[in-house]
Design a protein around this motif. Structure first.
Motif, PDB file in Angstrom:
ATOM      1  N   ALA A  71      -1.895  12.791  43.947  1.00 51.93           N
ATOM      2  CA  ALA A  71      -2.769  11.615  43.938  1.00 51.93           C
ATOM      3  C   ALA A  71      -4.236  12.023  43.881  1.00 51.93           C
ATOM      4  O   ALA A  71      -5.026  11.439  43.122  1.00 51.93           O
ATOM      5  CB  ALA A  71      -2.492  10.764  45.176  1.00 51.93           C
ATOM      6  N   LEU A  72      -4.605  13.022  44.674  1.00 54.79           N
ATOM      7  CA  LEU A  72      -6.001  13.495  44.647  1.00 54.79           C
ATOM      8  C   LEU A  72      -6.353  14.071  43.282  1.00 54.79           C
ATOM      9  O   LEU A  72      -7.481  13.873  42.793  1.00 54.79           O
ATOM     10  CB  LEU A  72      -6.210  14.547  45.739  1.00 54.79           C
ATOM     11  N   ALA A  73      -5.414  14.781  42.665  1.00 59.36           N
ATOM     12  CA  ALA A  73      -5.675  15.353  41.339  1.00 59.36           C
ATOM     13  C   ALA A  73      -5.887  14.252  40.308  1.00 59.36           C
ATOM     14  O   ALA A  73      -6.769  14.359  39.439  1.00 59.36           O
ATOM     15  CB  ALA A  73      -4.517  16.254  40.929  1.00 59.36           C
ATOM     16  N   VAL A  74      -5.106  13.182  40.379  1.00 61.18           N
ATOM     17  CA  VAL A  74      -5.279  12.071  39.438  1.00 61.18           C
ATOM     18  C   VAL A  74      -6.638  11.414  39.628  1.00 61.18           C
ATOM     19  O   VAL A  74      -7.344  11.113  38.657  1.00 61.18           O
ATOM     20  CB  VAL A  74      -4.143  11.049  39.617  1.00 61.18           C
ATOM     21  N   VAL A  75      -7.021  11.181  40.882  1.00 62.32           N
ATOM     22  CA  VAL A  75      -8.340  10.589  41.148  1.00 62.32           C
ATOM     23  C   VAL A  75      -9.445  11.490  40.614  1.00 62.32           C
ATOM     24  O   VAL A  75     -10.428  11.014  40.025  1.00 62.32           O
ATOM     25  CB  VAL A  75      -8.506  10.336  42.659  1.00 62.32           C
ATOM     26  N   ALA A  76      -9.291  12.806  40.803  1.00 62.13           N
ATOM     27  CA  ALA A  76     -10.304  13.746  40.305  1.00 62.13           C
ATOM     28  C   ALA A  76     -10.374  13.718  38.781  1.00 62.13           C
ATOM     29  O   ALA A  76     -11.471  13.755  38.199  1.00 62.13           O
ATOM     30  CB  ALA A  76      -9.982  15.157  40.796  1.00 62.13           C
ATOM     31  N   VAL A  77      -9.233  13.645  38.118  1.00 59.70           N
ATOM     32  CA  VAL A  77      -9.218  13.595  36.653  1.00 59.70           C
ATOM     33  C   VAL A  77      -9.920  12.333  36.154  1.00 59.70           C
ATOM     34  O   VAL A  77     -10.743  12.386  35.229  1.00 59.70           O
ATOM     35  CB  VAL A  77      -7.754  13.654  36.133  1.00 59.70           C
ATOM     36  N   VAL A  78      -9.596  11.184  36.769  1.00 59.11           N
ATOM     37  CA  VAL A  78     -10.218   9.931  36.343  1.00 59.11           C
ATOM     38  C   VAL A  78     -11.724   9.957  36.597  1.00 59.11           C
ATOM     39  O   VAL A  78     -12.525   9.528  35.739  1.00 59.11           O
ATOM     40  CB  VAL A  78      -9.560   8.744  37.065  1.00 59.11           C
ATOM     41  N   SER A  79     -12.140  10.463  37.747  1.00 58.40           N
ATOM     42  CA  SER A  79     -13.572  10.516  38.070  1.00 58.40           C
ATOM     43  C   SER A  79     -14.312  11.442  37.119  1.00 58.40           C
ATOM     44  O   SER A  79     -15.401  11.099  36.614  1.00 58.40           O
ATOM     45  CB  SER A  79     -13.753  10.994  39.516  1.00 58.40           C
ATOM     46  N   ALA A  80     -13.743  12.630  36.853  1.00 63.13           N
ATOM     47  CA  ALA A  80     -14.395  13.567  35.941  1.00 63.13           C
ATOM     48  C   ALA A  80     -14.461  12.992  34.527  1.00 63.13           C
ATOM     49  O   ALA A  80     -15.475  13.144  33.824  1.00 63.13           O
ATOM     50  CB  ALA A  80     -13.639  14.898  35.949  1.00 63.13           C
ATOM     51  N   ASN A  81     -13.403  12.342  34.098  1.00 57.57           N
ATOM     52  CA  ASN A  81     -13.387  11.753  32.761  1.00 57.57           C
ATOM     53  C   ASN A  81     -14.427  10.641  32.640  1.00 57.57           C
ATOM     54  O   ASN A  81     -15.126  10.527  31.624  1.00 57.57           O
ATOM     55  CB  ASN A  81     -11.990  11.204  32.465  1.00 57.57           C
ATOM     56  N   THR A  82     -14.542   9.830  33.702  1.00 57.28           N
ATOM     57  CA  THR A  82     -15.552   8.768  33.701  1.00 57.28           C
ATOM     58  C   THR A  82     -16.962   9.352  33.664  1.00 57.28           C
ATOM     59  O   THR A  82     -17.851   8.830  32.965  1.00 57.28           O
ATOM     60  CB  THR A  82     -15.382   7.878  34.939  1.00 57.28           C
ATOM     61  N   LEU A  83     -17.179  10.437  34.410  1.00 59.72           N
ATOM     62  CA  LEU A  83     -18.486  11.087  34.409  1.00 59.72           C
ATOM     63  C   LEU A  83     -18.854  11.593  33.020  1.00 59.72           C
ATOM     64  O   LEU A  83     -19.982  11.385  32.542  1.00 59.72           O
ATOM     65  CB  LEU A  83     -18.475  12.241  35.410  1.00 59.72           C
ATOM     66  N   VAL A  84     -17.910  12.228  32.352  1.00 61.11           N
ATOM     67  CA  VAL A  84     -18.184  12.781  31.024  1.00 61.11           C
ATOM     68  C   VAL A  84     -18.517  11.666  30.033  1.00 61.11           C
ATOM     69  O   VAL A  84     -19.519  11.729  29.301  1.00 61.11           O
ATOM     70  CB  VAL A  84     -16.971  13.604  30.538  1.00 61.11           C
ATOM     71  N   PHE A  85     -17.694  10.616  29.998  1.00 60.38           N
ATOM     72  CA  PHE A  85     -17.924   9.551  29.033  1.00 60.38           C
ATOM     73  C   PHE A  85     -19.149   8.716  29.380  1.00 60.38           C
ATOM     74  O   PHE A  85     -19.825   8.191  28.481  1.00 60.38           O
ATOM     75  CB  PHE A  85     -16.682   8.668  28.924  1.00 60.38           C
ATOM     76  N   SER A  86     -19.446   8.562  30.660  1.00 54.78           N
ATOM     77  CA  SER A  86     -20.661   7.830  31.041  1.00 54.78           C
ATOM     78  C   SER A  86     -21.902   8.595  30.596  1.00 54.78           C
ATOM     79  O   SER A  86     -22.856   7.995  30.062  1.00 54.78           O
ATOM     80  CB  SER A  86     -20.682   7.616  32.555  1.00 54.78           C
ATOM     81  N   ALA A  87     -21.888   9.927  30.821  1.00 56.33           N
ATOM     82  CA  ALA A  87     -23.031  10.733  30.377  1.00 56.33           C
ATOM     83  C   ALA A  87     -23.155  10.715  28.863  1.00 56.33           C
ATOM     84  O   ALA A  87     -24.260  10.622  28.321  1.00 56.33           O
ATOM     85  CB  ALA A  87     -22.874  12.167  30.889  1.00 56.33           C
ATOM     86  N   ALA A  88     -22.004  10.783  28.168  1.00 61.06           N
ATOM     87  CA  ALA A  88     -22.046  10.747  26.704  1.00 61.06           C
ATOM     88  C   ALA A  88     -22.564   9.401  26.208  1.00 61.06           C
ATOM     89  O   ALA A  88     -23.371   9.351  25.263  1.00 61.06           O
ATOM     90  CB  ALA A  88     -20.641  11.017  26.153  1.00 61.06           C
ATOM     91  N   ALA A  89     -22.113   8.309  26.830  1.00 63.05           N
ATOM     92  CA  ALA A  89     -22.585   6.992  26.416  1.00 63.05           C
ATOM     93  C   ALA A  89     -24.076   6.832  26.688  1.00 63.05           C
ATOM     94  O   ALA A  89     -24.819   6.264  25.876  1.00 63.05           O
ATOM     95  CB  ALA A  89     -21.792   5.911  27.142  1.00 63.05           C
ATOM     96  N   ASN A  90     -24.525   7.349  27.828  1.00 58.46           N
ATOM     97  CA  ASN A  90     -25.951   7.249  28.163  1.00 58.46           C
ATOM     98  C   ASN A  90     -26.787   8.083  27.213  1.00 58.46           C
ATOM     99  O   ASN A  90     -27.882   7.670  26.796  1.00 58.46           O
ATOM    100  CB  ASN A  90     -26.165   7.700  29.603  1.00 58.46           C
ATOM    101  N   LEU A  91     -26.275   9.267  26.849  1.00 54.67           N
ATOM    102  CA  LEU A  91     -26.990  10.112  25.890  1.00 54.67           C
ATOM    103  C   LEU A  91     -27.060   9.444  24.527  1.00 54.67           C
ATOM    104  O   LEU A  91     -28.099   9.477  23.854  1.00 54.67           O
ATOM    105  CB  LEU A  91     -26.279  11.462  25.789  1.00 54.67           C
ATOM    106  N   LEU A  92     -25.953   8.823  24.103  1.00 55.00           N
ATOM    107  CA  LEU A  92     -25.927   8.161  22.804  1.00 55.00           C
ATOM    108  C   LEU A  92     -26.903   6.991  22.758  1.00 55.00           C
ATOM    109  O   LEU A  92     -27.636   6.817  21.775  1.00 55.00           O
ATOM    110  CB  LEU A  92     -24.509   7.670  22.507  1.00 55.00           C
ATOM    111  N   THR A  93     -26.951   6.202  23.816  1.00 59.31           N
ATOM    112  CA  THR A  93     -27.890   5.072  23.837  1.00 59.31           C
ATOM    113  C   THR A  93     -29.325   5.556  23.860  1.00 59.31           C
ATOM    114  O   THR A  93     -30.222   4.905  23.313  1.00 59.31           O
ATOM    115  CB  THR A  93     -27.627   4.182  25.054  1.00 59.31           C
ATOM    116  N   GLY A  94     -29.557   6.705  24.494  1.00 56.33           N
ATOM    117  CA  GLY A  94     -30.906   7.256  24.481  1.00 56.33           C
ATOM    118  C   GLY A  94     -31.322   7.694  23.098  1.00 56.33           C
ATOM    119  O   GLY A  94     -32.469   7.476  22.678  1.00 56.33           O
ATOM    120  N   TRP A  95     -30.393   8.316  22.373  1.00 55.74           N
ATOM    121  CA  TRP A  95     -30.722   8.728  21.014  1.00 55.74           C
ATOM    122  C   TRP A  95     -30.990   7.526  20.105  1.00 55.74           C
ATOM    123  O   TRP A  95     -31.816   7.584  19.202  1.00 55.74           O
ATOM    124  CB  TRP A  95     -29.563   9.533  20.427  1.00 55.74           C
ATOM    125  N   LEU A  96     -30.265   6.458  20.343  1.00 64.59           N
ATOM    126  CA  LEU A  96     -30.434   5.270  19.498  1.00 64.59           C
ATOM    127  C   LEU A  96     -31.524   4.342  20.011  1.00 64.59           C
ATOM    128  O   LEU A  96     -31.686   3.231  19.501  1.00 64.59           O
ATOM    129  CB  LEU A  96     -29.114   4.514  19.395  1.00 64.59           C
TER     130      LEU A  96
END
Length: 361
Positions: free
Chosen positions: A82-107
């Motif tokens: 269960a902890l591993a699943v939560v960690a995977v979801v949190s890390a995945n959200t962090l990566v995509f949130s940073a990518a989305a924020n970077l993309l909006t900054g470029w645009l």
């Protein structure tokens, strides 16, 4: 039966149904976020579309990662999984949130600054962590309830199984005792048949065995009962399939045969014929037992326990694909059970050969 899938803690997110559930839940969450945001700003379909795209992106990619790691995660203790699943979801959200924020900054959709960091990223990660934790708590509770249900079912099956043995044992011992001085050979054969029956009853009978083994046990049981009932007991076997190619739990047919003799043959002074039929129909095994019906009522009330026992034991293997029917006719009593057959067809030659070899009158 696939025991690894039964013991798996995490659900299979690769299935089409699971993906549909993820998509629907993610879309509902996107709508809720857009409605909450509309309290501070005017509602916008464009904002809803972007929010939906981001949440769907995170949800589906997280489900794909968990799906790929599922076999490894299921090997861990439930808490660590269960902890591993939560960690995977949190890390995945962090990566995509940073990518989305970077993309909006470029645009130039966001104010200038550090595009890789924004308070919204932390908010997204916290929300994802909380939701993943709640989901894993729900999965854990469901797993505990499933295991508790299985334990209760096994205990119930063992209790039901133990009820069908005693009176037959007492009758058999009396028969053997009476034969020792009259016909020692028959007594010896009866002891062998009885030992084989009780050796089978002491096994873990939830696992399926070839149908030939169950039919052999039934024949041994009939041999013992014929020592007591003699010519009053006649059995007509109609085996219309090759029993070597089919499986069933031990002591599934024998309790029905025992009830047919006890409630149908024993009360009749002249006895009667019990017809046992086994056939394959539309991919299902159909077993039926027919016995004569004595005059009066109440003779077959004892059949209900045996039928419920058989039903529950087969449901462990086949779930709701099991059917158990009992028909109280004018002169006969019929019991029929249906459950899925093993893959493969039965040819006409095999059916004829099975009838020639096993049919007994």
């Amino acid at each position: 039966m696939d025991t690894s899938s039964q013991n798996a803690f995490l659900p299979d997110l690769c299935s089409a149904r699971a993906v549909l559930v993820v998509v629907v839940v993610a879309e509902l969450m996107a709508i809720v976020v857009a409605l909450v945001a509309s309290y501070y700003q005017a509602f916008s379909l464009g904002r809803l579309a972007l929010t939906s795209l981001f949440i769907q992106w995170v949800a589906l990619s997280s489900a794909a990662l968990i799906c790929m790691l599922r076999r490894w995660l299921n090997r861990l203790p439930h808490s660590w999984a269960a902890l591993a699943v939560v960690a995977v979801v949190s890390a995945n959200t962090l990566v995509f949130s940073a990518a989305a924020n970077l993309l909006t900054g470029w645009l130039s959709w966001a104010p200038s600054g550090n595009a890789l960091w924004h308070p919204n990223i932390l908010i997204n990660v916290l929300i994802a962590t909380i939701l993943a934790g709640l989901v894993m708590r729900y999965v854990y509770v469901q797993e505990q309830l499933r295991r508790q249900g299985q334990a209760q079912l096994q205990a119930r099956l063992q209790a039901l199984q133990s009820r069908i043995r005693p009176h037959f044992l007492f009758n058999s011992m009396n028969i053997i005792a009476s034969l020792i001085s009259i016909d020692p050979d028959a007594a010896e054969r009866a002891v062998e048949d009885l030992s084989r029956l009780f050796r089978a009853s002491l096994k873990d009978n939830a696992d399926p065995v070839p149908m030939t083994e169950e039919l052999s046990l039934c024949e041994r049981y009939i041999n013992i009962e014929q020592l007591r009932l003699g010519e009053r007991l006649r059995v007509n076997w109609r085996v219309e399939l090759d029993p070597r190619h089919q499986e069933m739990p031990l002591l599934t047919l024998q309790p029905l045969l025992e009830n047919a003799i006890y409630h149908g043959i024993q009360p009749l002074p002249g006895g009667g014929v019990i017809t046992i039929r086994a056939r394959c129909q539309e991919g299902r095994i159909v077993l039926s037992v027919r016995n004569p019906k004595p005059e009066g009522e109440g003779h077959h009330r004892g059949n209900r326990m045996a039928l419920e026992n058989v039903r529950h034991r087969l449901e462990v293997l086949h779930g709701n694909q099991v059917e158990v029917r009992a028909r109280d006719l004018k002169r006969h009593y019929d019991v029929e059970i249906r459950f899925p057959a093993r893959p493969g067809s039965v040819t006409g030659q095999e059916r004829e050969r099975a009838q020639e070899n096993i049919t007994i009158e």
